[in-house]
Design an enzyme around this catalytic site. Structure first.
Site, PDB file in Angstrom:
ATOM      1  N   ASP A 314     -24.647 -12.332  25.129  1.00 61.94           N
ATOM      2  CA  ASP A 314     -23.606 -12.689  26.086  1.00 61.94           C
ATOM      3  C   ASP A 314     -23.246 -14.156  25.834  1.00 61.94           C
ATOM      4  OD1 ASP A 314     -21.734 -12.706  28.093  1.00 61.94           O
ATOM      5  OD2 ASP A 314     -22.973 -11.667  29.555  1.00 61.94           O
TER       6      ASP A 314
HETATM    7  C1  NOJ Z   1     -19.622 -13.034  29.962  1.00 63.03           C
HETATM    8  C2  NOJ Z   1     -19.770 -11.703  30.621  1.00 63.03           C
HETATM    9  O1  NOJ Z   1     -21.050 -11.605  31.206  1.00 63.03           O
HETATM   10  C3  NOJ Z   1     -19.569 -10.547  29.660  1.00 63.03           C
HETATM   11  O2  NOJ Z   1     -19.563  -9.359  30.413  1.00 63.03           O
HETATM   12  C4  NOJ Z   1     -18.288 -10.726  28.892  1.00 63.03           C
HETATM   13  O3  NOJ Z   1     -18.098  -9.625  28.031  1.00 63.03           O
HETATM   14  C5  NOJ Z   1     -18.371 -12.013  28.089  1.00 63.03           C
HETATM   15  N1  NOJ Z   1     -18.566 -13.130  29.000  1.00 63.03           N
HETATM   16  C6  NOJ Z   1     -17.107 -12.245  27.258  1.00 63.03           C
HETATM   17  O4  NOJ Z   1     -16.033 -12.521  28.072  1.00 63.03           O
END
Ligand code: NOJ
Length: 788
Positions: A314
């Site tokens: 993430d």
């Molecule tokens: C953080 C989020 O937790 C995740 O779900 C998302 O896909 C990514 N950022 C990219 O935007």
């Protein structure tokens, strides 16, 4: 090694002040804490035409990837493991240079096809090995055409529809050159304070697994590289939905039994459906950060589940291994994530892999073989996607893809199928189109386009959104007067970082006098109308990432407004736009009709208007237990019996422990009767399958759908089992008076569980209860026995 200058700096040159503001915000304020994040008739993936499993090993792709690996320098390999955010709309020199030097393997958040083509061209013509980039984006519930939020799609209990919706979303994203979506999110959520409950399928692993599979099939098609499809990314592996206190990003502490039986099954379903990628979660899982969790990413995912795709962290989660107090420094973070099995690092600017892995190799902390093993699936994915042969998209075709009327139809039908009728006293709904001369449409969400769409809606044309007010006006034409008053404003008391990316900004806050006037105006409007349709709930930024809250009441003065409008004596229909169960106890007692519409998407207003006036019949069911208030958390239907089960409702002395609406609940404009429940084999052997049949009759006067739900309970065993567990469902359409026999199978898949006593999966020779009905409180009951 030459480093790519900070992505933040790069983005700062990128363009508009909004972008700049977002970048500065994310780069400076949030990055340590959060990430921004920021008709087509394809053959059904279930059709037998093409038998290739999407994630299946492809020997040719493997060979090509190995040949490429053999030519790559260590720096080029590490470059493939680097993914950066890019929020701008204009080229950025430092990013171009990074691509040219093979230091960037992937970018996310670029949505302009011209820019994507331009970047891709640099990669495939100017970088030494001409390796294309993979472009990722959060295509969560639509790209240009927005579908209902995932919790709403789950409420349809219609995996086929959900698969179709994600097929549409994939085609729109692929048209601009996006190859990869960060979806589906399959985190089970049993705490509605957690904002991201809106992004998942609710509180049940069986429904969650069905939605997970459907979405993977929709996004990916028959195989990775299916035309007009994307690579899916199941997230957030694993346990993110169990954040303590529902506080986003806080640690999750989950027992092994809960992990295996509740939190992991939707991930397993995605892997079995061939998902191409997995996102490692942010938080600590039982004290080990998920992004540095070797057990999760190697033992479970790759060794046991045979996952052959790639893992992306993430956003910033590799760097965050330091702030968790898990890694000593950036190099240690890189080594820990790599050793755990993270193939690709997503970051705003940290680029911890890019900046540290070469050193780690030099110091023998990781081997080149380990790096090769993690780069290979990234290359294989690009090969399978056909990016080497077709790196660019035809910009001229984007508009016709977006304008496909079938996409809007699909979005409307999805919003109709997602809606759940929670209450309908004296059949107030459906409304007659001719009975009312004047309709008051009241509430802060009635005419808000952004709030009709829900979170993770960034790439659409906001002007193409049908709000509920617009939908009602379109439906009623000039025959009925439809008038609107917001009545109240609602807002978060701490802003959402995502607001920077919104296409429709929040209106300036009213002054005290204005607020009093607007409230009065709304009540007056109700008095002077024949009926009030009230649109209450939460702004879309109150639900989603970075959107947890300590209570679940209706924000602001909405309840007061509802009470004042109800006090006028005019009939009131309450339509909810929200992504979590809210405390609507007063409404449940005092308002005749309540329709849960979730955040219904681009066609939301038209769908709701159809539902209110009977051109569509609600058939959605709750994908979660609708609790009464935050004090009940956690409270879900599939709890254990434990001590003194007869007194379960009396666990608190101050109020009854019952939900407001049970899991699986939802009304219709018709009525249904279940009968003739049979388990066709009263005894089966372990490993065999029992067949359950039940008759369902539409006993009312309208054609409508009922979701037939099957629940089981294992009466004894090596561990206690939930009082009821969903193990089968089917959404059935019936004409008035029609009866159908519905069949379910109960075999080892449904009857096994992970036993905390055996510390393994078991299927036990025991007696099972079976219930079938229209929600989790179904009373039609039978039993059968599993024998040794
Ligand atoms: C953080 C989020 O937790 C995740 O779900 C998302 O896909 C990514 N950022 C990219 O935007």
């Amino acid at each position: 090694m030459i480093r790519v200058p900070s992505n933040m700096k790069a983005l700062a040159c990128a363009g508009t002040s909004a972008v700049l503001a977002a970048v500065v915000f994310f780069g400076l304020v949030c990055s340590p804490l959060i990430c921004l994040s920021a008709q087509r008739k394809e053959k059904s993936a279930e059709s037998k035409q093409e038998e290739i499993k999407p994630g299946a090993a492809d020997p040719q792709a493997r060979q090509r990837a190995d040949a490429l690996l053999a030519q790559m320098t260590l720096d080029e390999k590490i470059g493939q493991m680097n993914q950066l955010f890019f929020f701008g709309s204009k080229p950025v020199e430092s990013i171009d240079t990074g691509i040219r030097k093979g230091q960037i393997g992937s970018l996310l958040f670029v949505t302009d096809p011209a820019l994507i083509n331009r970047m891709q061209k640099i990669a495939v013509t100017e970088s030494r090995l001409k390796i294309p980039l993979i472009f990722g984006f959060d295509v969560i519930h639509g790209f240009h055409t927005i579908f209902p939020v995932p919790i709403g799609m789950a409420a349809s209990w219609d995996p086929k529809m959900v698969e179709g919706a994600q097929t549409v979303a994939a085609s729109e994203a692929r048209a601009v050159g996006i190859n990869w979506t960060f979806a589906p999110m399959v985190d089970i959520a049993r705490d509605p304070r957690w904002g991201r409950i809106v992004e998942g399928a609710g509180d049940d692993p069986y429904l969650g697994a069905a939605m997970s599979r459907a979405q993977v099939r929709g996004f990916q098609g028959n195989r990775i590289g299916s035309p007009d499809h994307l690579v899916a990314c199941v997230k957030h592996f694993a346990g993110y939905g169990a954040a303590e206190g529902g506080r986003d990003y806080d640690a999750s502490n989950i027992s092994d039994a809960q992990l295996w039986n509740v939190y992991l099954p939707p991930f397993r379903a995605a892997i079995d459906a061939g998902v191409g990628s997995v996102m490692s979660a942010y938080m600590d899982l039982n004290d080990v950060p998920a992004t540095g969790n070797r057990w999760l990413l190697r033992d479970v995912l790759r060794r046991d589940w045979k996952f052959g795709g790639f893992v992306v962290s993430d956003a910033n989660a590799v760097d965050d291994l330091k702030t968790h107090g898990y890694a000593r420094d950036a190099q240690d973070a890189a080594v820990k994530a790599l050793t755990a099995g993270v193939n690709l690092e997503m970051s705003f600017s940290a680029a911890v892999y890019l900046n540290n892995l070469a050193n780690a190799v030099k110091q023998n902390q990781v081997s080149v073989k380990e790096i090769d093993d993690l780069v290979r699936p990234l290359l294989e994915t690009k090969i399978k996607l056909g990016l080497f042969e077709n790196p660019s998209v035809d910009e001229a075709k984007v508009k016709s893809t977006f304008d496909n009327p079938a996409h809007r139809e699909a979005a409307k039908s999805a919003a109709q199928r997602a809606a759940v009728l929670l209450k309908n006293q004296n059949d107030l709904l459906p409304l007659s189109k001719t009975a009312y001369k004047k309709i008051a449409v009241i509430g802060p969400l009635a005419d808000s386009r952004q709030d009709t769409l829900g979170s993770w809606s960034f790439a659409m044309d906001i002007n193409e959104t049908a709000t509920i007010l617009a939908g009602l006006k379109t439906k009623l034409g000039t025959t009925t007067q439809v008038e609107f008053a917001a009545g109240v404003q609602i807002s978060r008391n701490s802003p959402s970082p995502f607001d920077m990316l919104l296409k429709e900004k929040h209106a300036p806050a009213w002054t005290g006098t204005q607020a009093a006037d607007e409230f009065k105006k709304a009540v007056e409007l109700a008095k002077n109308s024949d009926i009030a349709v009230m649109l209450l709930g939460e702004n879309q930024d109150m639900s989603g990432e970075y959107a947890s809250r300590s209570t679940i009441d209706l924000p602001g003065r909405q309840l007061e407004l509802l009470q004042a409008v109800t006090a006028t004596g005019k009939p009131v229909v309450l339509v909810l736009l929200n992504g979590r169960p809210l405390d609507i106890t007063w409404a449940a007692q005092n308002v005749p009709s309540i329709l849960e519409a979730w955040y219904p998407g681009s066609e939301g207003g038209n769908a709701v208007a159809d539902l209110l006036f009977g051109d569509a019949v609600p058939g959605g069911k709750l994908p979660l237990t609708w609790i009464k208030n935050a004090g009940q958390i956690p409270f879900y239907y599939s709890h254990n019996l434990t001590q003194n089960p007869g007194e379960q409702e009396k666990r608190y002395w101050n109020e009854k422990v019952v939900p407001l609406y049970p899991f699986g609940y939802g009304l219709s404009y018709t009525t249904f009767a279940f009968s003739n429940l049979k388990v066709n084999q009263p005894e089966i052997k372990i490993g065999d399958t029992a067949e359950v049949t039940v008759d369902l009759k539409n006993t009312g006067s309208r054609a409508a759908d009922e979701v037939v739900q099957l629940y089981i309970h294992q009466q004894a065993g090596s561990a206690s089992r939930p009082i009821r567990e969903l193990k089968g469902f089917d959404r059935i359409a019936l004409a008035p008076g029609e009866t159908k026999t519905i069949r379910f199978k109960l075999g080892p898949e449904e009857l096994r569980y992970w036993s905390a006593a055996a510390r393994d999966w078991v299927q036990e020779a025991e007696t099972f209860d079976v219930w079938v009905g229209g929600d989790s409180s179904a009373s039609l009951h039978s039993t059968f026995r599993v024998m040794k």
